[in-house]
Structures are given as C-alpha cells and as structure tokens.
Motif scaffolding. Structure first.
Motif, PDB file in Angstrom:
ATOM      1  N   ASP A  94       0.929  -1.257   0.114  1.00  0.00           N
ATOM      2  CA  ASP A  94       0.038   0.192   0.019  1.00  0.00           C
ATOM      3  C   ASP A  94       0.762   1.171   0.063  1.00  0.00           C
ATOM      4  N   MET A  95       0.474   2.168  -0.855  1.00  0.00           N
ATOM      5  CA  MET A  95       1.233   3.266  -0.976  1.00  0.00           C
ATOM      6  C   MET A  95       0.827   4.149   0.421  1.00  0.00           C
ATOM      7  N   PRO A  96       1.878   5.231   0.653  1.00  0.00           N
ATOM      8  CA  PRO A  96       1.775   6.060   1.834  1.00  0.00           C
ATOM      9  C   PRO A  96       0.566   7.207   1.902  1.00  0.00           C
ATOM     10  N   LEU A  97       0.225   7.655   0.528  1.00  0.00           N
ATOM     11  CA  LEU A  97      -0.966   8.204   0.208  1.00  0.00           C
ATOM     12  C   LEU A  97      -1.935   7.570  -0.640  1.00  0.00           C
ATOM     13  N   ASN A  98      -3.092   7.980  -0.521  1.00  0.00           N
ATOM     14  CA  ASN A  98      -3.812   9.175  -0.387  1.00  0.00           C
ATOM     15  C   ASN A  98      -4.545   9.018   0.856  1.00  0.00           C
ATOM     16  N   SER A  99      -3.936   8.079   1.878  1.00  0.00           N
ATOM     17  CA  SER A  99      -4.718   8.067   2.911  1.00  0.00           C
ATOM     18  C   SER A  99      -4.652   9.378   4.117  1.00  0.00           C
ATOM     19  N   ILE A 100      -5.414   9.467   5.095  1.00  0.00           N
ATOM     20  CA  ILE A 100      -5.151  10.668   6.137  1.00  0.00           C
ATOM     21  C   ILE A 100      -5.186   9.835   7.366  1.00  0.00           C
ATOM     22  N   PRO A 101      -4.095   9.853   8.129  1.00  0.00           N
ATOM     23  CA  PRO A 101      -2.870  10.462   7.775  1.00  0.00           C
ATOM     24  C   PRO A 101      -1.957   9.544   6.998  1.00  0.00           C
ATOM     25  N   PRO A 102      -0.886  10.288   6.160  1.00  0.00           N
ATOM     26  CA  PRO A 102      -0.070   9.573   5.277  1.00  0.00           C
ATOM     27  C   PRO A 102       0.783   8.863   6.256  1.00  0.00           C
ATOM     28  N   THR A 103       1.667   7.662   5.536  1.00  0.00           N
ATOM     29  CA  THR A 103       2.395   6.799   6.317  1.00  0.00           C
ATOM     30  C   THR A 103       3.444   7.190   6.352  1.00  0.00           C
ATOM     31  N   THR A 104       3.709   8.346   7.162  1.00  0.00           N
ATOM     32  CA  THR A 104       5.030   9.186   7.304  1.00  0.00           C
ATOM     33  C   THR A 104       5.806   9.210   8.379  1.00  0.00           C
ATOM     34  N   THR A 105       5.319   8.670   9.454  1.00  0.00           N
ATOM     35  CA  THR A 105       5.759   8.330  10.856  1.00  0.00           C
ATOM     36  C   THR A 105       5.286   6.868  11.374  1.00  0.00           C
ATOM     37  N   VAL A 106       6.083   6.452  12.257  1.00  0.00           N
ATOM     38  CA  VAL A 106       5.878   5.195  12.889  1.00  0.00           C
ATOM     39  C   VAL A 106       4.357   5.166  13.632  1.00  0.00           C
ATOM     40  N   GLU A 107       3.879   6.307  13.965  1.00  0.00           N
ATOM     41  CA  GLU A 107       2.548   6.557  14.650  1.00  0.00           C
ATOM     42  C   GLU A 107       1.626   5.983  13.729  1.00  0.00           C
ATOM     43  N   ASN A 108       1.960   7.081  12.518  1.00  0.00           N
ATOM     44  CA  ASN A 108       0.616   6.714  11.234  1.00  0.00           C
ATOM     45  C   ASN A 108       0.939   5.345  10.589  1.00  0.00           C
ATOM     46  N   LEU A 109       2.115   4.909  10.568  1.00  0.00           N
ATOM     47  CA  LEU A 109       1.999   3.472  10.060  1.00  0.00           C
ATOM     48  C   LEU A 109       1.134   2.598  11.041  1.00  0.00           C
ATOM     49  N   ARG A 110       1.227   2.898  12.198  1.00  0.00           N
ATOM     50  CA  ARG A 110       0.669   1.895  13.255  1.00  0.00           C
ATOM     51  C   ARG A 110      -0.839   2.074  13.161  1.00  0.00           C
ATOM     52  N   THR A 111      -1.408   3.493  12.747  1.00  0.00           N
ATOM     53  CA  THR A 111      -2.746   3.659  12.545  1.00  0.00           C
ATOM     54  C   THR A 111      -3.236   2.641  11.308  1.00  0.00           C
ATOM     55  N   LYS A 112      -2.369   3.025  10.244  1.00  0.00           N
ATOM     56  CA  LYS A 112      -2.789   2.124   9.139  1.00  0.00           C
ATOM     57  C   LYS A 112      -2.704   0.732   9.288  1.00  0.00           C
ATOM     58  N   ARG A 113      -2.030   0.243   9.940  1.00  0.00           N
ATOM     59  CA  ARG A 113      -2.056  -1.353  10.170  1.00  0.00           C
ATOM     60  C   ARG A 113      -3.128  -1.741  11.090  1.00  0.00           C
ATOM     61  N   GLU A 114      -3.692  -0.859  12.183  1.00  0.00           N
ATOM     62  CA  GLU A 114      -4.726  -1.201  12.776  1.00  0.00           C
ATOM     63  C   GLU A 114      -5.828  -1.082  12.256  1.00  0.00           C
ATOM     64  N   VAL A 115      -6.115  -0.236  10.966  1.00  0.00           N
ATOM     65  CA  VAL A 115      -7.416  -0.124  10.366  1.00  0.00           C
ATOM     66  C   VAL A 115      -7.395  -1.426   9.422  1.00  0.00           C
ATOM     67  N   ALA A 116      -6.228  -1.990   8.773  1.00  0.00           N
ATOM     68  CA  ALA A 116      -6.107  -3.046   7.743  1.00  0.00           C
ATOM     69  C   ALA A 116      -6.282  -4.455   8.461  1.00  0.00           C
ATOM     70  N   ALA A 117      -5.948  -4.579   9.591  1.00  0.00           N
ATOM     71  CA  ALA A 117      -5.914  -5.727  10.312  1.00  0.00           C
ATOM     72  C   ALA A 117      -6.927  -6.707  10.146  1.00  0.00           C
ATOM     73  N   ASP A 118      -8.254  -6.138  10.365  1.00  0.00           N
ATOM     74  CA  ASP A 118      -9.371  -7.214  10.110  1.00  0.00           C
ATOM     75  C   ASP A 118     -10.123  -7.118   8.551  1.00  0.00           C
ATOM     76  N   LYS A 119      -9.422  -6.250   7.739  1.00  0.00           N
ATOM     77  CA  LYS A 119     -10.189  -6.146   6.749  1.00  0.00           C
ATOM     78  C   LYS A 119      -9.541  -6.670   5.122  1.00  0.00           C
ATOM     79  N   ALA A 120      -8.290  -7.331   5.635  1.00  0.00           N
ATOM     80  CA  ALA A 120      -7.529  -7.558   4.359  1.00  0.00           C
ATOM     81  C   ALA A 120      -7.815  -8.955   3.872  1.00  0.00           C
ATOM     82  N   HIS A 121      -8.098  -9.372   2.555  1.00  0.00           N
ATOM     83  CA  HIS A 121      -8.530 -10.485   2.045  1.00  0.00           C
ATOM     84  C   HIS A 121      -7.091 -11.186   1.739  1.00  0.00           C
ATOM     85  N   ILE A 122      -6.218 -10.343   1.160  1.00  0.00           N
ATOM     86  CA  ILE A 122      -4.847 -10.880   0.698  1.00  0.00           C
ATOM     87  C   ILE A 122      -3.948 -10.173   1.810  1.00  0.00           C
ATOM     88  N   ASP A 123      -2.610 -10.657   1.649  1.00  0.00           N
ATOM     89  CA  ASP A 123      -1.644 -10.136   2.426  1.00  0.00           C
ATOM     90  C   ASP A 123      -1.073  -8.765   1.930  1.00  0.00           C
TER      91      ASP A 123
END
Length: 445
Positions: A94-123
C-alpha cells in the motif's frame, strides 16, 4: 510428503523452471514440493484437480493506493483486497498516500495497520513516505518494517504529501542509503510541467501536452544522478515515457542501482483511443501514443523495465469530471490487471511465463519477498491464481469489487478468467464467492 494436507494438480503449472504438468503439495501455509503430475496423493491429503486451467503463483502488486483511513469513500482495505483477490493478486503493498494520515511516521504506520488488520482478504505490506520535513522519521519507519519510501518530485495532488525539491531529495536519499533502504519515486520535473501548455477542458490531446515526456526524462536523469552520488537504491515508478529508456539502460550498465516499473494501462491503452472528456483514462504521467507503447513492450522484453504494477488509484465518480485539468488522475485496475496484461501479451506473442515474471517474481524481488512470494517452489507461500487463459469476458463495471466502479476498461473483451485464488494454502475466492478476510500484514525482513 506424508504431512501434506493439500495437493493442487494441473496439466499447466507455471514454475521458475517453466510450465509443466505438476502436483503441488502444500503443508500448512507453504509449498512442500512441486511433484510430477501423477505423483501419488499422500494419505489424508485433499486433492484439488483443476484440469487444464493454468496455476500461476499469486500476483504481487507493489503499487496500490488503498486510501484507508481518511479517504475510504474512494476505496478501502476491504474493497481493494477483494478486488485484488478476484484478479489473482495475493499480495499488495500500500502506498503512503492518499490516506489520512499518510504513512510518514511510525505512529501513522501503526494507525494504518490497525485499520487494515481485520479487513485484508490478501496479504498486505506498506510503503513509507519521504517528505520535506520527515528525514528523522525514515530510519524508525524502516525499522518498523516498511518496504521502502515513496517520494514525489512534483506536486502529488494532495496537500498532506508535499513533493521534494532536489536538495530535499538529496537529504532523504542520503539517509535512506545509510541503512540501504529503497526510495521509490514519482519522477516528473515540476519546472517542465509548469512550462507546458495548460489549456484544460475535455480534449485529451490538451491534457497529454500538459504532461510532456521531457518532464519524466529530466526528473529520471536527476534521480539517477543522485542515486549514483549516494550509491543508493532507487526505483522509478509508473514509467510512461519511452524516451527515458536509453538513459535507464546506460545507468544500469554503469552499476547504478535503479529499477523500473510500468503499468498495464500504459501497455494496453493508447492516447489515440482516449475519447475527449473520458477522464477515467486520466493518470499522471499520462497514457501516451501507440509508438511509445511499442517501445515500452520492447523494454519489458529486454529487461530495461523490471516489472508491471497497477498503480491502482481510484476516486469517487464525481471527481472524474469531463475536464482533464481538474478531474482526479488515477486508474483503478486491481481486478483487471492480469487479464488486461495477458490479452496484450498474447497479441504480441508473449506467454504467461512472461506475465508471471513481470507481475509476480520481479515485484516480489523488488520488496525482498522473493524467498516467500512470487514463485511456485518449495518453501514459498502457497499463493496461487487458477486461470482459464483462453476464456474471454467483457468488462462490466457492475461486476467489479472496487468501491467505485469507474474503469478505463469498460466494454473491452479480455482473455483470462480467474477461476480461483488461493492464499497460503486456502482458497479465498472461487467463481465470485469470497471467504472472510484471511490476509496477514507483512513487514520487511
């Protein structure tokens, strides 16, 4: 082999050694062995015989804009990964944009991972972002497992992800080179873009003139020079200008560590066929002329271009206005990338082994997953796409799994029907029916 739980059998299995009849023994989530076609099925193992359908390694798409969280009305992990699974893709990054927040800090990465965790049909894996003010965040993101860093050399189209000038590029690249990371770059020069005619309106020819080839060529030349300066690893995203190919080939011959991707829309669609006002065809850099496309195919064949990815970048339908200057620039292609590429490849006398090399093996290698993804070989994840290569279908937007069913491929007849997709030994989609999400979140190893 006595511990094998599944044997997937076909008269046509695409392996690193070529296409052959084979039985694939699966233990747990991994391929235990690739056996002769008529090898005995171990006691207790389930046999799935797909006949003459072709078994490919699951595709690995390293350029996807999921837009989740923040712009989930544009896409989202649930819909994007369903679309990918329907198209034979079993891994995306996944690209670091066009999400809000963008994946530009570890905290923002953690947010992205939490959102994706139970929604991903693939790796799913993640890119980090390199911005003018986040050099201090690059190493922590690398250590947190992102696969590399995305940067723009011209405006990205969203305010929260500003582009790098040449001095900022040098600072980011010096830091990334210090830990041998990978910088992936949207290479268009802002000065050439600013100097190009900006007429706006519905005519595609006007839009094409506003994103000239020399904007790409100049930016790529500058990137290559910086990569050479720092002995850094860089990757050119979504190449559309064939004029840059000699420069890239020369740089590699000199030992510059540069790789290159292009996209199905540059290889299957041409500027000459884009109707005026049809902004479902708008992307940046743009779809160019047929003669340019021929040279991109030649570069794929000779290895100057390494791989093919979707650059899936959807939006809501209302942003696809008939004014090319103001319409959102992005093409949604996850579900259709394999049949689109296969249709074009077969017309040019190329085979499924070539498509697998460009869309699975080399993309896996780009992100360091080639010991696990991208091949039907012992020890790899049991990720498969089962394809009926000679069957055709006509693209109906209503049949797409993307959240917004806007597509440049509407009405086209394509070869290659994905019959089923398997993720780590489990069938996750078959004939349009999906299981619950089974995807894992991946980190760089």
């Amino acid at each position: 082999m006595s511990e094998a739980e599944l044997v997937l059998r076909s008269t046509r299995v695409v392996t690193p050694e070529g296409t052959r009849a084979a039985s694939i023994a699966v233990t747990g989530e991994r391929i235990a062995a690739v056996l002769p076609y008529d090898a005995p099925v171990p006691a207790g193992a389930r046999l799935e015989d797909v006949g003459d359908h072709v078994v490919l390694p699951g595709l690995v798409d390293t350029h996807v804009h999921v837009n989740d969280p923040g712009r989930t009305e544009w896409e989202g992990f649930w819909t994007a990964t369903r679309a990918a699974a329907a198209g034979g893709i079993t891994t995306l990054v996944d690209m670091p944009l066009n999400s809000i927040p963008p994946t530009t800090t570890v905290e923002n990465l953690r947010t992205k991972r939490e959102v994706a965790a139970d929604k991903a049909h693939i790796d799913v894996g993640f890119w980090g972002g390199a911005l003018p003010g986040n050099v201090k965040d690059l190493r922590p993101l690398h250590e947190a497992g992102v696969f590399g860093f995305k940067a723009f050399l011209s405006p990205s189209g969203v305010d929260e992800f500003p582009h790098l000038d040449q001095e900022q590029l040098a600072r980011s690249l010096a830091e990334i080179a210090a830990f041998d990371g990978l910088l992936i770059v949207h290479a268009e020069d802002p000065h050439h873009l600013a100097a190009a005619p900006q007429q706006g309106g519905p005519k595609y020819s006007h839009f094409l003139a506003s994103r000239p080839r020399d904007a790409e060529d100049t930016a790529i030349a500058a990137l290559v020079a910086q990569a050479k300066r720092f002995d850094a690893r860089v990757h050119v995203l979504h190449l559309s200008s064939s004029d840059a190919l000699p420069l890239l080939a020369e740089a590699r011959a000199e030992g510059v560590r540069v790789t290159v991707e292009t996209c199905p829309h540059y290889l299957t669609l041409t500027a000459e066929e884009v109707p005026d006002g049809a902004s479902e065809f708008k992307c940046c850099p743009p779809i160019r002329e047929a003669a340019n496309q021929d040279l991109l195919w030649q570069a794929l064949a000779d290895g100057t271009i390494d791989c093919v990815v979707t650059d899936h970048s959807p939006s809501t339908a209302d942003l696809k206005t008939d004014d090319f200057a103001t319409a959102w620039g992005g093409i949604a292609g996850l579900q259709l990338s394999l049949p689109a590429m296969w249709t074009a490849a077969r017309e040019r006398g190329l085979g499924l082994e070539d498509v697998v090399r460009w869309m699975s093996a080399r993309t896996a290698r780009l992100v360091g997953l080639d010991g696990r993804k991208g091949a039907i070989a012992a020890g790899h994840d049991a990720d498969f796409a089962v394809l009926a290569p000679d069957e055709t279908f006509t693209v109906d937007p209503a049949a797409l799994q993307h959240r917004n069913r806007v597509t440049a491929y509407a009405g086209r007849t394509l070869y290659g029907v994905v019959k089923s997709t398997w993720l780590r030994g489990r069938r996750i989609v078959a004939d349009g029916a999906f299981t619950e999400p089974k995807g894992q979140l991946l980190t760089r190893t």
